[in-house]
Motif scaffolding. Sequence first.
Motif, PDB file in Angstrom:
ATOM      1  N   LEU A 226       6.817   4.463 -14.459  1.00  0.00           N
ATOM      2  CA  LEU A 226       7.719   3.537 -13.463  1.00  0.00           C
ATOM      3  C   LEU A 226       6.787   2.895 -13.210  1.00  0.00           C
ATOM      4  N   GLN A 227       5.498   3.059 -12.920  1.00  0.00           N
ATOM      5  CA  GLN A 227       3.954   1.820 -12.301  1.00  0.00           C
ATOM      6  C   GLN A 227       4.468   0.518 -12.470  1.00  0.00           C
ATOM      7  N   TYR A 228       4.578   0.935 -14.098  1.00  0.00           N
ATOM      8  CA  TYR A 228       4.850  -0.512 -14.158  1.00  0.00           C
ATOM      9  C   TYR A 228       6.115  -1.154 -14.551  1.00  0.00           C
ATOM     10  N   HIS A 229       7.102  -0.842 -13.496  1.00  0.00           N
ATOM     11  CA  HIS A 229       7.709  -1.684 -13.337  1.00  0.00           C
ATOM     12  C   HIS A 229       7.870  -2.214 -11.832  1.00  0.00           C
ATOM     13  N   ASN A 230       9.227  -3.238 -11.701  1.00  0.00           N
ATOM     14  CA  ASN A 230       8.874  -4.388 -10.730  1.00  0.00           C
ATOM     15  C   ASN A 230       9.906  -4.226  -9.979  1.00  0.00           C
ATOM     16  N   ASP A 231      10.718  -3.091 -10.015  1.00  0.00           N
ATOM     17  CA  ASP A 231      12.363  -2.712  -9.463  1.00  0.00           C
ATOM     18  C   ASP A 231      12.589  -1.460  -9.314  1.00  0.00           C
ATOM     19  N   VAL A 232      11.379  -0.852  -8.336  1.00  0.00           N
ATOM     20  CA  VAL A 232      12.377   0.487  -8.407  1.00  0.00           C
ATOM     21  C   VAL A 232      12.275   1.299  -6.523  1.00  0.00           C
ATOM     22  N   LEU A 233      13.383   1.327  -6.285  1.00  0.00           N
ATOM     23  CA  LEU A 233      13.770   1.810  -4.997  1.00  0.00           C
ATOM     24  C   LEU A 233      13.350   3.510  -5.375  1.00  0.00           C
ATOM     25  N   VAL A 234      12.679   4.090  -4.637  1.00  0.00           N
ATOM     26  CA  VAL A 234      12.446   5.528  -4.773  1.00  0.00           C
ATOM     27  C   VAL A 234      12.648   5.985  -3.156  1.00  0.00           C
ATOM     28  N   ILE A 235      13.711   7.018  -3.936  1.00  0.00           N
ATOM     29  CA  ILE A 235      14.448   7.819  -2.875  1.00  0.00           C
ATOM     30  C   ILE A 235      14.427   9.291  -2.363  1.00  0.00           C
ATOM     31  N   ILE A 236      13.296   9.900  -1.706  1.00  0.00           N
ATOM     32  CA  ILE A 236      13.327  11.751  -1.642  1.00  0.00           C
ATOM     33  C   ILE A 236      13.329  12.253  -0.297  1.00  0.00           C
ATOM     34  N   ASP A 237      13.585  13.084   0.152  1.00  0.00           N
ATOM     35  CA  ASP A 237      13.052  13.811   1.104  1.00  0.00           C
ATOM     36  C   ASP A 237      11.938  14.544   1.481  1.00  0.00           C
ATOM     37  N   GLU A 238      11.866  14.549   2.132  1.00  0.00           N
ATOM     38  CA  GLU A 238      10.334  15.769   2.788  1.00  0.00           C
ATOM     39  C   GLU A 238       9.578  16.004   2.059  1.00  0.00           C
ATOM     40  N   ASP A 239      10.646  17.542   1.321  1.00  0.00           N
ATOM     41  CA  ASP A 239      10.868  18.240   0.679  1.00  0.00           C
ATOM     42  C   ASP A 239       9.264  17.405  -0.941  1.00  0.00           C
ATOM     43  N   ALA A 240      10.250  16.707  -1.370  1.00  0.00           N
ATOM     44  CA  ALA A 240       9.858  15.854  -2.466  1.00  0.00           C
ATOM     45  C   ALA A 240       8.705  15.461  -2.276  1.00  0.00           C
ATOM     46  N   ALA A 241       8.553  14.536  -0.851  1.00  0.00           N
ATOM     47  CA  ALA A 241       7.458  14.189  -0.695  1.00  0.00           C
ATOM     48  C   ALA A 241       6.181  14.645  -0.202  1.00  0.00           C
ATOM     49  N   SER A 242       6.320  16.204  -0.363  1.00  0.00           N
ATOM     50  CA  SER A 242       5.265  16.778   0.477  1.00  0.00           C
ATOM     51  C   SER A 242       4.017  16.584   0.181  1.00  0.00           C
ATOM     52  N   LEU A 243       4.147  15.931  -1.722  1.00  0.00           N
ATOM     53  CA  LEU A 243       2.671  16.070  -1.382  1.00  0.00           C
ATOM     54  C   LEU A 243       2.232  14.699  -2.164  1.00  0.00           C
ATOM     55  N   LEU A 244       2.251  14.341  -1.780  1.00  0.00           N
ATOM     56  CA  LEU A 244       1.521  12.439  -1.503  1.00  0.00           C
ATOM     57  C   LEU A 244       0.761  12.394  -0.729  1.00  0.00           C
ATOM     58  N   GLU A 245      -0.585  12.316  -1.051  1.00  0.00           N
ATOM     59  CA  GLU A 245      -1.661  12.070  -0.392  1.00  0.00           C
ATOM     60  C   GLU A 245      -1.661  10.870   0.334  1.00  0.00           C
ATOM     61  N   LEU A 246      -0.308   9.315   0.376  1.00  0.00           N
ATOM     62  CA  LEU A 246      -0.548   9.400   1.261  1.00  0.00           C
ATOM     63  C   LEU A 246       0.712   8.634   1.513  1.00  0.00           C
ATOM     64  N   LYS A 247       1.428   9.956   2.386  1.00  0.00           N
ATOM     65  CA  LYS A 247       3.081   9.912   2.514  1.00  0.00           C
ATOM     66  C   LYS A 247       2.997   9.217   4.099  1.00  0.00           C
ATOM     67  N   ASP A 248       1.845   9.176   4.152  1.00  0.00           N
ATOM     68  CA  ASP A 248       2.523   8.584   6.258  1.00  0.00           C
ATOM     69  C   ASP A 248       2.093   7.239   5.388  1.00  0.00           C
ATOM     70  N   PHE A 249       1.111   6.718   5.043  1.00  0.00           N
ATOM     71  CA  PHE A 249       1.339   4.588   4.347  1.00  0.00           C
ATOM     72  C   PHE A 249       2.275   4.768   4.091  1.00  0.00           C
ATOM     73  N   TYR A 250       3.096   5.525   3.007  1.00  0.00           N
ATOM     74  CA  TYR A 250       4.776   5.280   2.837  1.00  0.00           C
ATOM     75  C   TYR A 250       5.657   4.405   3.433  1.00  0.00           C
ATOM     76  N   LYS A 251       5.603   5.520   4.665  1.00  0.00           N
ATOM     77  CA  LYS A 251       6.524   5.375   5.569  1.00  0.00           C
ATOM     78  C   LYS A 251       6.718   4.483   6.491  1.00  0.00           C
TER      79      LYS A 251
END
Length: 259
Positions: A226-251
Amino acid sequence: MTMRIAIVNNEEEIARLAADRVCEVYRDKPNFVLGLATGSSPIPLYDELVRRYEAGEISFAQVQSFNLDEYVGLPKDHFEGYANFIRRHLVGRVDMAEGAAHGPDGWCEDLDEGARLYDQAIKDAGGIDIQVLGIGSDGHIGFNEPGGSLSSRTHVGVLTEQTRRDNARFFDGDIDQVPTHCVTQGIGTIMDSRAHVFIATGKGKAQAVKEMIEGGVSQRWPATALQYHNDVLVIIDEDAASLLELKDFYKEVWAKENA
Ligand SMILES: N[C@@H]1[C@@H](O)[C@H](O)[C@@H](COP(=O)(O)O)O[C@@H]1O
């Protein structure tokens, strides 16, 4: 557009954002083609779409739907069959026309031919305009398990033990009752959809979500395509986002782009 990432606090927000995106597509094209996923993650979205349908905000009268996947080996009327799941949660609760809801055929004699015909049916309908996606804890989308081609079309697949263990909760907790095979849209089929709305919740999805957003593209984690797709809306909760290195940046990006 690109991969847009919304990290939200609760199910209501997931349902609202995801339904807003589907309604956007509907407003541009009332006869849009809708791709549907099973699993617990999209249920709040389906409930919200039914609510909006009942409120007169959306109609499915001209919509065709295509399910992502289906088990092979279950009786056709099995409660956990995916066509039945989709009928219970969405299609049977709105004004979709008879015959407008489609799913991969897990029962025909020649499953490979059935899979080919399914890809053709999607093409004949004009392609999927928006596809609802969840993710398996092993990184599958649809039932595209690790190790499959990232350009596959609809095909018969083998389920990993992890997927069967995850899904045993729908089969009296008994992994032996979970089918071993499936028919699934391929990653190539999924990538052809014009847009995606992706939903994941809970700690069990955190690693798969991290790989999908921040990992290298690899068939070990099929959702990374999906990183190659140009129209993806990712909706996740805090738990699913918990391992993202750049979580604060995405927010920060989400807040700035949706101010
Ligand atoms: N084939 C489906 C997937 O399409 C779905 O994304 C996944 C996650 O399900 P849940 O949302 O219940 O975690 O379950 C199944 O394996």
